[in-house]
Design an enzyme around this catalytic site. Structure first.
Site, mmCIF file in Angstrom:
data_model
loop_
_atom_site.group_PDB
_atom_site.id
_atom_site.type_symbol
_atom_site.label_atom_id
_atom_site.label_comp_id
_atom_site.label_asym_id
_atom_site.label_seq_id
_atom_site.Cartn_x
_atom_site.Cartn_y
_atom_site.Cartn_z
ATOM 1 N N GLY A 63 0.790 -1.225 0.000
ATOM 2 C CA GLY A 63 0.000 0.000 0.000
ATOM 3 C C GLY A 63 0.821 1.273 0.000
ATOM 4 N N SER B 21 2.422 -3.348 -3.713
ATOM 5 C CA SER B 21 2.383 -2.285 -4.727
ATOM 6 C C SER B 21 2.573 -2.805 -6.151
ATOM 7 C CB SER B 21 3.411 -1.193 -4.388
ATOM 8 O OG SER B 21 3.083 -0.608 -3.139
HETATM 9 C C1 PEP Z 1 -1.794 -6.630 0.029
HETATM 10 O O1 PEP Z 1 -2.424 -6.048 0.897
HETATM 11 O O2 PEP Z 1 -1.727 -7.862 0.055
HETATM 12 C C2 PEP Z 1 -1.134 -5.825 -0.993
HETATM 13 C C3 PEP Z 1 -0.214 -6.405 -1.701
HETATM 14 O O3 PEP Z 1 -1.537 -4.520 -1.114
HETATM 15 P P1 PEP Z 1 -1.056 -3.471 -2.253
HETATM 16 O O4 PEP Z 1 -1.086 -4.181 -3.578
HETATM 17 O O5 PEP Z 1 -2.068 -2.373 -2.187
HETATM 18 O O6 PEP Z 1 0.314 -3.040 -1.895
#
Ligand code: PEP
Length: 249
Positions: free
Chosen positions: A169, A207
């Site tokens: 995130g 991400s």
């Molecule tokens: C997750 O919460 O498993 C995750 C990978 O979130 P993001 O892709 O938003 O980083």
């Protein structure tokens, strides 16, 4: 197994209106070497199951209780998830480890509950930024894998997701070298635990976006992605799905 698993973790996002996003993803033509999974909030599972019936998209849940039933107010058991249409469940996500102080021991019991219910467990492991900066990333991730994976387990119905906590995130994905290094390490750990030749899918999470997915999927020992934010809108998620390398004939 399909060579790539692209799993969307909606976290605590999604009301009925967002079912249309899942429908849009399901309308996408998905390559044979790719399996797509959506893990919506548990309350959407029954409706999504009906909506996606006959499509290539599988459903998963984001967590389960270690017991099958009992006096655990507010919790949801693995058999309930299976009956609601889930075939996968995420266990040990860092948000739960941090917010609810989930230990490796608890995560291991959740994995056992998932398997009793016939679900595939997606085991999340990953180090914090402090742990990485102090040179402990392998030790932490190795310990999570060893302590969360029951001794007598088999490699069936297990997916590992390497998710560095600092990349979730934040818009700051791990570098290609960091991903290759940790996935290679996890491949060795899995082979030591289960014996050589077991093809446990190892996903990268943190991400992943349409812009960086193709590069991440080209890294050795990366068998797909666990995607948070970019799985919420079908257009973003489909870009990631389309980034899976074309299967070699
Ligand atoms: C997750 O919460 O498993 C995750 C990978 O979130 P993001 O892709 O938003 O980083």
């Amino acid at each position: 197994m399909a060579e790539y698993l692209i799993a969307g973790n909606w976290k605590m996002n999604g009301l009925r209106a967002e079912l249309a996003e899942a429908e849009r993803t399901a309308a996408e033509e998905i390559a044979d070497n790719c399996r797509v999974l959506i893990c919506p909030p548990a309350v959407l599972l029954p409706q999504m199951t009906a909506l996606l019936d006959g499509s290539m998209v599988r459903l998963g849940a984001q967590d389960c209780h270690p017991e099958d039933s009992g006096a655990f107010t507010g919790d949801i058991s693995a058999p309930m998830l299976a009956e609601s249409g889930a075939s996968y469940v995420i266990v040990g996500h860092s948000e739960r480890r941090l917010s609810y102080r989930e230990s490796n021991n608890l995560v291991r019991r959740k994995m056992q509950a998932a398997w009793r219910a016939g679900l595939t467990a997606i085991l999340c492991v990953g180090e914090t930024e402090t742990e990485r900066n102090s040179g402990h990333a392998h030790a932490v991730v190795g310990q999570q894998f060893a302590e969360c994976t029951p001794e007598d387990s088999t490699a069936d119905k297990l997916v590992i997701a390497y998710e560095p906590v600092w990349a979730i995130g934040t818009g700051r994905s791990a570098s290609g070298e960091e991903i290759a290094d940790m996935h290679g390490f996890l491949r060795e750990e899995a082979s030591r635990h289960f014996g050589p030749g077991q093809e446990i899918p190892i996903l990268y999470g943190g991400s992943v976006k349409g812009d960086n997915a193709a590069e991440i999927f080209s890294i050795a020992d990366v068998n797909g992605a666990l995607v948070g934010g970019a799985s919420l809108r079908a257009a973003d998620f489909i870009r990631i799905i389309r980034s899976v390398p074309v299967a070699q004939a």
